[in-house]
Design a protein around this motif. Structure first.
Motif, PDB file in Angstrom:
ATOM      1  N   ASN A  43       0.798  -1.230   0.000  1.00 28.40           N
ATOM      2  CA  ASN A  43       0.000   0.000   0.000  1.00 28.40           C
ATOM      3  C   ASN A  43       0.825   1.273   0.000  1.00 28.40           C
ATOM      4  O   ASN A  43       0.366   2.316  -0.436  1.00 28.40           O
ATOM      5  CB  ASN A  43      -0.954  -0.003   1.192  1.00 28.40           C
ATOM      6  CG  ASN A  43      -0.212   0.124   2.505  1.00 28.40           C
ATOM      7  OD1 ASN A  43       0.858  -0.456   2.674  1.00 28.40           O
ATOM      8  ND2 ASN A  43      -0.756   0.884   3.418  1.00 28.40           N
ATOM      9  N   PHE A  44       2.051   1.189   0.527  1.00 31.97           N
ATOM     10  CA  PHE A  44       3.017   2.280   0.354  1.00 31.97           C
ATOM     11  C   PHE A  44       4.261   1.630  -0.222  1.00 31.97           C
ATOM     12  O   PHE A  44       5.249   1.424   0.458  1.00 31.97           O
ATOM     13  CB  PHE A  44       3.289   3.017   1.672  1.00 31.97           C
ATOM     14  CG  PHE A  44       2.352   4.170   1.869  1.00 31.97           C
ATOM     15  CD1 PHE A  44       2.721   5.453   1.496  1.00 31.97           C
ATOM     16  CD2 PHE A  44       1.076   3.974   2.368  1.00 31.97           C
ATOM     17  CE1 PHE A  44       1.841   6.518   1.623  1.00 31.97           C
ATOM     18  CE2 PHE A  44       0.194   5.026   2.498  1.00 31.97           C
ATOM     19  CZ  PHE A  44       0.576   6.304   2.131  1.00 31.97           C
ATOM     20  N   VAL A  89       7.644   3.784   2.223  1.00 29.16           N
ATOM     21  CA  VAL A  89       8.113   3.086   3.425  1.00 29.16           C
ATOM     22  C   VAL A  89       9.548   2.581   3.225  1.00 29.16           C
ATOM     23  O   VAL A  89      10.375   2.634   4.127  1.00 29.16           O
ATOM     24  CB  VAL A  89       7.137   1.952   3.810  1.00 29.16           C
ATOM     25  CG1 VAL A  89       7.731   1.059   4.878  1.00 29.16           C
ATOM     26  CG2 VAL A  89       5.809   2.538   4.284  1.00 29.16           C
ATOM     27  N   THR A 116       7.033  -3.793   7.636  1.00 28.98           N
ATOM     28  CA  THR A 116       5.738  -3.118   7.598  1.00 28.98           C
ATOM     29  C   THR A 116       4.730  -4.082   6.995  1.00 28.98           C
ATOM     30  O   THR A 116       4.992  -4.648   5.934  1.00 28.98           O
ATOM     31  CB  THR A 116       5.830  -1.844   6.728  1.00 28.98           C
ATOM     32  OG1 THR A 116       6.829  -0.994   7.280  1.00 28.98           O
ATOM     33  CG2 THR A 116       4.507  -1.103   6.701  1.00 28.98           C
ATOM     34  N   THR A 145      -2.875   3.899   8.251  1.00 28.58           N
ATOM     35  CA  THR A 145      -3.423   5.002   9.056  1.00 28.58           C
ATOM     36  C   THR A 145      -4.877   5.318   8.712  1.00 28.58           C
ATOM     37  O   THR A 145      -5.432   6.289   9.241  1.00 28.58           O
ATOM     38  CB  THR A 145      -2.583   6.269   8.812  1.00 28.58           C
ATOM     39  OG1 THR A 145      -2.436   6.428   7.401  1.00 28.58           O
ATOM     40  CG2 THR A 145      -1.218   6.183   9.470  1.00 28.58           C
ATOM     41  N   SER A 186      -4.816   9.832   8.895  1.00 28.80           N
ATOM     42  CA  SER A 186      -3.829   9.453   7.878  1.00 28.80           C
ATOM     43  C   SER A 186      -3.073  10.675   7.370  1.00 28.80           C
ATOM     44  O   SER A 186      -3.411  11.809   7.680  1.00 28.80           O
ATOM     45  CB  SER A 186      -4.531   8.766   6.709  1.00 28.80           C
ATOM     46  OG  SER A 186      -5.404   9.681   6.085  1.00 28.80           O
ATOM     47  N   GLY A 187      -2.045  10.384   6.574  1.00 27.05           N
ATOM     48  CA  GLY A 187      -1.321  11.486   5.929  1.00 27.05           C
ATOM     49  C   GLY A 187      -0.359  12.206   6.854  1.00 27.05           C
ATOM     50  O   GLY A 187      -0.252  13.430   6.829  1.00 27.05           O
ATOM     51  N   PHE A 247       7.077   8.029  13.126  1.00 24.62           N
ATOM     52  CA  PHE A 247       5.868   7.348  12.663  1.00 24.62           C
ATOM     53  C   PHE A 247       5.825   5.928  13.209  1.00 24.62           C
ATOM     54  O   PHE A 247       6.770   5.169  13.043  1.00 24.62           O
ATOM     55  CB  PHE A 247       5.851   7.314  11.133  1.00 24.62           C
ATOM     56  CG  PHE A 247       4.619   6.682  10.562  1.00 24.62           C
ATOM     57  CD1 PHE A 247       3.519   7.453  10.237  1.00 24.62           C
ATOM     58  CD2 PHE A 247       4.553   5.308  10.382  1.00 24.62           C
ATOM     59  CE1 PHE A 247       2.368   6.865   9.723  1.00 24.62           C
ATOM     60  CE2 PHE A 247       3.405   4.714   9.876  1.00 24.62           C
ATOM     61  CZ  PHE A 247       2.312   5.503   9.548  1.00 24.62           C
TER      62      PHE A 247
HETATM   63  C1  UN1 Z   1       1.245   3.071   5.697  1.00 27.03           C
HETATM   64  O1  UN1 Z   1       0.048   3.057   5.399  1.00 27.03           O
HETATM   65  O2  UN1 Z   1       1.899   2.002   5.760  1.00 27.03           O
HETATM   66  O3  UN1 Z   1       0.566   8.732   7.419  1.00 27.03           O
HETATM   67  C2  UN1 Z   1       2.050   4.302   5.892  1.00 27.03           C
HETATM   68  C3  UN1 Z   1       0.300   8.257   6.315  1.00 27.03           C
HETATM   69  C4  UN1 Z   1       1.435   8.047   5.352  1.00 27.03           C
HETATM   70  C5  UN1 Z   1       2.139   6.758   5.649  1.00 27.03           C
HETATM   71  C6  UN1 Z   1       1.258   5.567   5.782  1.00 27.03           C
HETATM   72  N1  UN1 Z   1       2.358   9.136   5.469  1.00 27.03           N
HETATM   73  O4  UN1 Z   1      -0.835   7.971   5.977  1.00 27.03           O
END
Ligand code: UN1
Length: 515
Positions: free
Chosen positions: A168-169, A173, A246, A304, A464-465, A472
């Motif tokens: 998803n990222f 990541v 992750t 998130t 999120s974001g 994090f």
């Molecule tokens: C994730 O979904 O694994 O804060 C990371 C966020 C992004 C990172 C998400 N900057 O939603």
């Protein structure tokens, strides 16, 4: 409204090949020899294969780790600001290739243009940040209890860092881990998700180019495209002192103990079940926009993503009215189409979990207020496009306490803030959280020690974001790891405490007398 159509498979394949070539991915990296192992690169836009790429097996892992370890032995004594020069070049290359990298993120992860560009921007930002950090790997100096002594700590490179990332990222990541690990003097071996090999090849090629151009040791970065057994070999490798993983809590439950069994370190970013509290004084207009982005954005596939809404009973009706209206207008369809806000789920399994969770929610007395259906998208018979759902629940039942990686927002109500916080913290995960309120006392309570138990706690912002400058990660089943900003770099280094005696006499600590 009809969902935006998807271009033909040939056009999608062309887009992918153009992006890969622009990033300097070698033709051999895309050619599968007869009978050799391979991985299917699928686009979730249509569910069809774009390309097949060569894969490695578990037996190949040790060779890649050895090469990375060899590179580490030179890299660890390269001055940190010089190491920053490599990451600076990587950041420039990522900027120059921003558009094509975003194309690959869209094809593999299904992100809309703005979010795909945002993910690439996140990589560029983290490179800038890491370059700054390369001059700030500060150790403390403490007052020694003995005269003529100095007590201090120094931070040293750790070794090969294993990075396991999720679909998803697919790239951000990786960059949080790699850019920081590289300035910390480590080398990196990356096992990306099997669902996103192309973005991985592209980023890896750009980093290889930066390595060659800046004269950094070859082998500093290794890419492992392969299946689960490849990830396992990386996790078990004694030459990998840190594994940063992750993904799902289920994955973390396997990785954590295996790494610990060999006294390695793990940095885990696992599931979230993020909630926002909407209080009676909340600005409902602002809250609505924030909630829709956090809950329906990225088709609910961020760790998130907002999954639970805990609303004061006095504002639940007007808030739901706004949310249901906004959900009803969400443009769903091809993420390549300008204006689309919700792209596809990653695959059929994801769609199945979405429908099953909705079914369980209904059985538990939930009422689906909007969404939940599948949308047919022209040209995408095996693409899974769904209408993000809002479900009003009578209580925080089992299904609400689980993370379903799809756009379902469960709504609960409360009367006192204590009750809201109890509901909020009453799940096994602890990643991200938010409160919408104009009342400072409520906001402060939520971010206090007896407020939200998450790693990320926001006020008047969705879950999120997150920006890269902060640390994090989250607590409980989220795994406890912290990545990206603040002092997260420390996880990628080892600390040495040094006592230096310049007094000419031997003085023992704690006034001990001996000899
Ligand atoms: C994730 O979904 O694994 O804060 C990371 C966020 C992004 C990172 C998400 N900057 O939603």
């Amino acid at each position: 409204t009809a969902a935006a159509p998807v271009p033909g498979q040939e056009a999608l394949r062309e887009t992918a090949l153009r992006a890969l070539r622009a990033c300097g991915v070698a033709e051999e990296a895309l050619r599968v020899a007869d009978g050799a192992a391979s991985l299917s690169a699928v686009t979730c836009l249509t569910g069809a294969e774009l390309l097949r790429v060569p894969a490695v097996g578990a037996d190949d892992v040790e060779g890649v780790v050895d090469a990375a370890h060899e590179a580490f032995t030179t890299w660890r004594t390269t001055p940190a600001p010089v190491r920053g020069g490599l990451v600076k070049r990587l950041g420039q290359l990522l900027s120059e290739h921003k558009e094509v990298l975003a194309d690959l993120v869209t094809l593999e992860a299904g992100k809309i243009r703005s979010e795909a560009l945002g993910e690439v921007q996140e990589m560029i930002d983290v490179c800038d940040y890491a370059v700054g950090i390369s001059r700030q790997l500060y150790g403390k100096t403490m007052p020694s209890e003995r005269p003529g002594h100095r007590l201090m700590e120094t931070w040293h490179p750790l070794g090969v860092v294993g990075v396991i990332s999720a679909f998803n990222f697919p790239v951000a990541v990786w960059s949080w881990n790699s850019a920081i690990a590289l300035v910390c003097g480590d080398s990196v071996v990356w096992k990306p998700s099997e669902k996103t090999p192309l973005t991985a090849l592209a980023c890896s090629a750009l980093l290889d180019r930066a390595i060659a151009e800046t004269g950094a040791p070859a082998g500093l970065h290794g890419l492992l495209l392969g299946g689960r057994e490849v990830g396992e070999a990386l996790v078990d490798s004694p030459r990998v002192p840190l594994v940063s993983a992750t993904g799902s809590t289920r994955m973390g439950r396997e990785v954590g103990p295996r790494v610990a069994a060999r006294f390695g370190r793990s940095l885990l970013e696992l599931g979230g079940n993020n909630a926002a509290v909407v209080t009676a004084s909340a600005d409902l207009e602002l809250a609505t926009r924030a909630i829709v982005f956090s809950a329906a954005g990225t088709a609910g596939q961020r760790c998130t993503t907002l999954r639970r809404l805990i609303v004061h009973s006095s504002v639940v009706e007007p808030l739901l009215e706004r949310l249901v209206a906004a959900y009803g207008r969400l443009p769903i369809g091809s993420p390549l189409e300008q204006g689309t806000l919700v792209g596809p789920l990653v695959d059929a399994g994801s769609h199945q979990r979405f429908t099953e969770a909705l079914e369980r929610a209904r059985e538990a007395g939930g009422e689906v207020l909007v969404g939940g259906g599948r949308r047919d998208v022209e040209g995408a018979e095996d693409g899974y496009y769904v209408e993000p759902a809002i479900v009003r629940m009578p209580a925080q039942t089992d299904v609400v306490r689980e993370e379903t990686f799809a756009p379902i927002l469960y709504v609960l109500t409360y009367d006192t803030l204590d009750e809201a916080i109890e509901l909020h913290n009453g799940v096994p995960q602890g990643l991200s959280s938010g409160i919408f309120t104009a009342d400072q006392r409520e906001a402060e309570r939520f971010i206090a020690a007896d407020g939200s138990d998450c790693g990320i706690v926001n006020v008047n912002i969705g879950t999120s974001g997150a920006e890269i400058g902060g640390a994090f990660g989250g607590e409980k089943e989220t795994g406890g790891g912290r990545e990206s900003g603040s002092d997260s770099w420390q996880a990628y280094m080892r600390r040495a405490t040094n006592t230096v005696n310049y007094s000419g006499e031997l003085l023992l600590a704690q006034d001990v007398n001996f000899l």
